[in-house]
Design a protein around this motif. Structure first.
Motif, PDB file in Angstrom:
ATOM      1  N   PHE A   1       4.822  78.883  19.222  1.00  0.00           N
ATOM      2  CA  PHE A   1       4.435  77.557  20.196  1.00  0.00           C
ATOM      3  C   PHE A   1       2.828  77.509  20.187  1.00  0.00           C
ATOM      4  CE2 PHE A   1       7.844  80.920  20.969  1.00  0.00           C
ATOM      5  CZ  PHE A   1       8.905  79.658  21.318  1.00  0.00           C
ATOM      6  N   HIS A   2       2.171  76.449  19.651  1.00  0.00           N
ATOM      7  CA  HIS A   2       1.111  75.374  19.776  1.00  0.00           C
ATOM      8  C   HIS A   2       0.826  76.949  18.826  1.00  0.00           C
ATOM      9  CE1 HIS A   2       1.373  72.082  21.788  1.00  0.00           C
ATOM     10  NE2 HIS A   2       2.087  72.837  22.980  1.00  0.00           N
ATOM     11  N   GLY A   3       1.000  77.634  17.825  1.00  0.00           N
ATOM     12  CA  GLY A   3       0.748  78.072  16.736  1.00  0.00           C
ATOM     13  C   GLY A   3       0.597  79.504  17.955  1.00  0.00           C
ATOM     14  N   ALA A   4       0.694  79.830  18.786  1.00  0.00           N
ATOM     15  CA  ALA A   4       0.603  81.742  19.668  1.00  0.00           C
ATOM     16  C   ALA A   4       2.393  81.814  19.619  1.00  0.00           C
ATOM     17  CB  ALA A   4       0.915  81.371  20.823  1.00  0.00           C
ATOM     18  N   PHE A   5       2.513  83.498  19.480  1.00  0.00           N
ATOM     19  CA  PHE A   5       3.918  84.343  19.307  1.00  0.00           C
ATOM     20  C   PHE A   5       4.244  84.240  20.667  1.00  0.00           C
ATOM     21  CE2 PHE A   5       1.295  84.716  15.328  1.00  0.00           C
ATOM     22  CZ  PHE A   5       2.311  84.401  14.114  1.00  0.00           C
TER      23      PHE A   5
ATOM     24  N   THR B   1      -0.162  87.280  21.800  1.00  0.00           N
ATOM     25  CA  THR B   1      -1.539  86.553  19.825  1.00  0.00           C
ATOM     26  C   THR B   1      -2.440  86.919  19.636  1.00  0.00           C
ATOM     27  OG1 THR B   1       0.783  84.632  20.361  1.00  0.00           O
ATOM     28  CG2 THR B   1      -1.947  84.717  19.291  1.00  0.00           C
ATOM     29  N   ALA B   2      -3.461  87.404  20.383  1.00  0.00           N
ATOM     30  CA  ALA B   2      -4.336  88.017  20.860  1.00  0.00           C
ATOM     31  C   ALA B   2      -4.664  89.304  19.845  1.00  0.00           C
ATOM     32  CB  ALA B   2      -5.764  87.867  22.036  1.00  0.00           C
ATOM     33  N   LEU B   3      -3.702  90.111  20.823  1.00  0.00           N
ATOM     34  CA  LEU B   3      -3.560  91.691  19.995  1.00  0.00           C
ATOM     35  C   LEU B   3      -3.023  91.998  18.812  1.00  0.00           C
ATOM     36  CD1 LEU B   3      -2.181  93.250  23.729  1.00  0.00           C
ATOM     37  CD2 LEU B   3      -4.685  93.756  22.524  1.00  0.00           C
ATOM     38  N   LEU B   4      -2.304  90.314  18.747  1.00  0.00           N
ATOM     39  CA  LEU B   4      -2.111  90.259  16.974  1.00  0.00           C
ATOM     40  C   LEU B   4      -2.882  90.331  15.865  1.00  0.00           C
ATOM     41  CD1 LEU B   4       0.411  90.611  14.769  1.00  0.00           C
ATOM     42  CD2 LEU B   4       0.925  88.197  15.876  1.00  0.00           C
TER      43      LEU B   4
END
Length: 565
Positions: A227-231, A257-260
């Motif tokens: 979603f807009h590049g975020a998971f 998403t940041a942790l990924l």
């Protein structure tokens, strides 16, 4: 009384000490149990905090009959099975030795039946039930591994959660050991870091690790909802469809998403070979990284702060801003580091730091805490962002982040030693409050929300900050509590000694930081890899962080990864 409770030693020589039975004596004192002990613990009605490896010693007013003892003395775990023991007679005493070591922090009942007889034929004055409560095994140093061997074992076994238990289709990390097809974005980020460690330490081959990570990255690029590049927080590990984390959370999760991405950028730095496998892996990671629209999560540019969630049908309904201090510093660092959709420093200062309102500055147990809530909050705040982000040389106008994390860990440690609520087991070698499972479900435990739950990940992932205190906890968890706490994929998630509860599950977001932060303590490997990324270094500089070891780059080269020491 069932004789099966006790397995009497049958050798004639053993019983000969009790064979010469005197004639009954008229007007003799009553035959009675007069003492019981287990190691250093004593008690005639209850034996508390006993060493589970110790023998049970009973003392009587006269010599007991061994045959009668075999029929009339029983040991069983409370609410559980009978415990088989050997029995030996020694004058007026009996020595019971369980065939297997009793469990740590468990309860047992020792029953002395009212038909027990003395060697001269007298019946015991009264039967008795003694409650036995064990503590940790008081193990000596004989046969122990050295600390490096123990650290290797813990890292490898914990890594296996992500390797052996990874989802068979996507390769991603399952949320927990009972999650089936539910995989987790943030937990997979930690799993990627664990795979780097595994490849570097030889737990698996480098090519094996590259292939497994390639499968994960391919799934993220071609199957997983974005979603807009975020998971999303959760995905179906087979189809890639988003699985709602809660009723309104069915879209993007920026923190997960940041942790990924933290894991993916470290992978991009580590797999720096020129062969097609590693070049393709790096290229795909770059595509995923550059597709994340970090600036969209300022409510499409309308606010000077980032928001945690966005839903394709509910929009910004959850409305949770990402504000400090907590585990989410990595979100702002990566948002500033993005080469395609960056935020500016104003979003960091006003949104995350709240123009300085995240400062603390109070002293707890003689330790000044620069940021955050009273007493520091749960310890994962010092772990999640710093699995890749190196705090050793990181400071800005708000804090020195090595000082922040070290203070946080030390306050948590000293609080557990103080143990103001009097929970069982807390101490210098049994500490660590963080988010984990508990007897009544998942919670975020801290000095201001303490229910008696200790999670191994808290102390073990704090090893860079409190190396001696964390190593003492590791030894205790493994040698003292390992019979209850150690399993196929390392330490189970948590335990509560006051309630006698031990988890039998693993959580990805608790397993991953154990591998990563122990490695950062030992070699700094993941810190060096992540901070070598040119985008990361530019992002750190853009937010005003001062760091001399990792200056802002003027090119896109990567630093050489460190050797294992």
């Amino acid at each position: 009384m069932k004789a099966a409770y006790i397995i009497a030693l049958a050798a004639p020589l053993l019983l000969s000490a009790c064979a010469d039975q005197p004639e009954p004596v008229a007007d003799a004192e009553p035959f009675a149990l007069v003492g019981a002990r287990m190691g250093d613990a004593y008690g005639l009605f209850a034996i508390e905090e006993a060493d589970p490896a110790a023998a049970i010693e009973l003392r009587f007013s006269a010599q007991p009959d061994p045959t009668s003892a075999g029929e009339e003395i029983a040991l069983e775990e409370t609410g559980g099975a009978d415990v088989a023991c050997s029995i030996a007679c020694d004058g007026t005493g009996l020595r019971l030795m369980p065939r297997q070591r009793l469990r740590s922090y468990a309860s047992y009942l020792l029953v002395v039946g009212d038909a027990l007889r003395s060697a001269d034929g007298r019946s015991i004055a009264t039967g008795k039930t003694i409650r036995i409560s064990t503590a940790a095994h008081a193990a000596d140093s004989t046969g122990r591994m050295d600390d490096d061997e123990l650290l290797d074992l813990v890292q490898e076994r914990t890594f296996r959660y992500f390797w052996d238990f990874g989802h068979p289709s996507s390769g991603m990390a399952r949320e927990r050991s009972t999650s089936g097809d539910i995989v987790t974005s943030g937990g997979t980020g930690f799993g990627l870091l664990a795979m780097i460690v595994a490849a570097e330490r030889g737990f698996v081959g480098r090519d094996e690790a590259a292939d497994r990570i390639g499968r994960i990255v391919g799934f993220l690029a071609t199957e997983a909802d974005r979603f807009h590049g975020a998971f999303p927080h959760w995905l179906d590990g087979t189809t890639g469809a988003a699985i709602p984390f809660s009723a309104d959370d069915n879209g993007a999760d920026l923190v997960e998403t940041a942790l990924l991405m933290q894991g993916l950028l470290a992978v991009r730095a580590y797999f720096d070979g020129t062969d097609e496998r590693e070049r393709t892996l790096r290229d795909r990671i770059t595509e995923l990284w550059e597709a994340v629209e970090w600036d969209f999560f300022t409510k499409e540019g309308c606010e000077s702060q980032l928001y945690w969630h966005w839903s394709p049908d509910l929009g910004w309904k959850i409305g949770l801003p990402v504000t400090g201090w907590n585990e989410a510093l990595i979100v702002y660092v990566l948002a500033a580091a993005s080469p395609t959709h960056p935020i500016d420093r104003t979003v960091y200062d006003e949104g995350w730091a709240r123009n300085g309102a995240m400062r603390n500055g109070a002293s707890y147990y003689g330790t000044t805490l620069p940021l955050g809530e009273p007493m520091g909050g749960p310890l994962f705040w010092a772990h999640y962002s710093f699995a890749g982000l190196d705090p050793r040389d990181l400071a800005d106008t708000y804090a020195d982040y090595w000082q922040q994390n070290t203070a946080h860990a030390r306050i948590n440690y000293l609080y557990c030693i103080d143990n103001p609520a009097g929970y069982r087991g807390y101490g210098a070698d049994c500490w660590g409050l963080t988010a984990s499972d508990g007897p009544d479900g998942y919670g975020a435990w801290s000095p201001t929300n303490d229910t008696g739950v200790i999670a191994p990940t808290a102390a073990l992932a704090s090893m860079p900050y409190t190396p001696d205190e964390s190593m003492a906890a590791l030894r205790h968890f493994y040698y003292g509590l390992g019979d209850r706490l150690w399993g196929e994929y390392g330490f189970y998630d948590a335990f509560d000694l006051t309630d006698g509860w031990f988890s039998t599950e693993y959580l990805a977001i608790d397993q991953g930081p154990v591998v990563a932060m122990i490695e950062n303590h030992r070699t700094g490997l993941l810190w060096e890899l992540f901070m070598s990324d040119a985008d990361v270094r530019r992002g750190v500089a853009a937010l005003g962080f001062r760091t001399t070891a990792h200056p802002a780059p003027d090119d896109t080269t990567y630093k050489q990864k460190p050797e294992i020491r």
